[in-house]
Design an enzyme around this catalytic site. Sequence first.
Site, mmCIF file in Angstrom:
data_model
loop_
_atom_site.group_PDB
_atom_site.id
_atom_site.type_symbol
_atom_site.label_atom_id
_atom_site.label_comp_id
_atom_site.label_asym_id
_atom_site.label_seq_id
_atom_site.Cartn_x
_atom_site.Cartn_y
_atom_site.Cartn_z
ATOM 1 N N HIS A 149 0.824 -1.087 -0.052
ATOM 2 C CA HIS A 149 -0.033 0.030 -0.026
ATOM 3 C C HIS A 149 1.052 1.374 0.002
ATOM 4 O O HIS A 149 1.966 1.268 0.640
ATOM 5 C CB HIS A 149 -0.966 0.014 1.072
ATOM 6 C CG HIS A 149 -1.863 0.964 1.235
ATOM 7 N ND1 HIS A 149 -3.015 1.018 0.223
ATOM 8 C CD2 HIS A 149 -1.886 2.226 1.884
ATOM 9 C CE1 HIS A 149 -3.636 2.004 0.526
ATOM 10 N NE2 HIS A 149 -3.331 2.658 1.489
ATOM 11 N N ASN B 298 -4.099 8.675 3.496
ATOM 12 C CA ASN B 298 -4.317 7.701 2.657
ATOM 13 C C ASN B 298 -4.789 8.092 1.217
ATOM 14 O O ASN B 298 -5.413 9.198 1.450
ATOM 15 C CB ASN B 298 -4.985 6.683 3.319
ATOM 16 C CG ASN B 298 -5.362 5.240 2.537
ATOM 17 O OD1 ASN B 298 -5.214 5.189 1.317
ATOM 18 N ND2 ASN B 298 -5.422 4.110 3.163
#
Length: 88
Positions: free
Chosen positions: A40, A56
């Site tokens: 990620h 994020n």
Amino acid sequence: MSAILRYGPIFGGAAFNRKFQFLRGPYHGACKQSRKDLHHSIVIVGWTEKNWIIKNSWGKNWGDKGFFRVKRGKNLCGINTYVMYAIV
């Protein structure tokens, strides 16, 4: 910290799982952190005395309005494994 002060937000990789989607406070628990587990992309935008502040890319409904905090001083979730910034 010095790279963030000098260049602004830095990016890297992390190994998160779905529970981070609902996290509203700092995360201090365990998670995978080996290079093979990093899946990620994240942006480290700042820090507090105890935590890194991470943004994020999944929008404001993820974590705490699109951000979350991870304890500093450890390679928690592999966030210290690959950290990069651009020099222009």
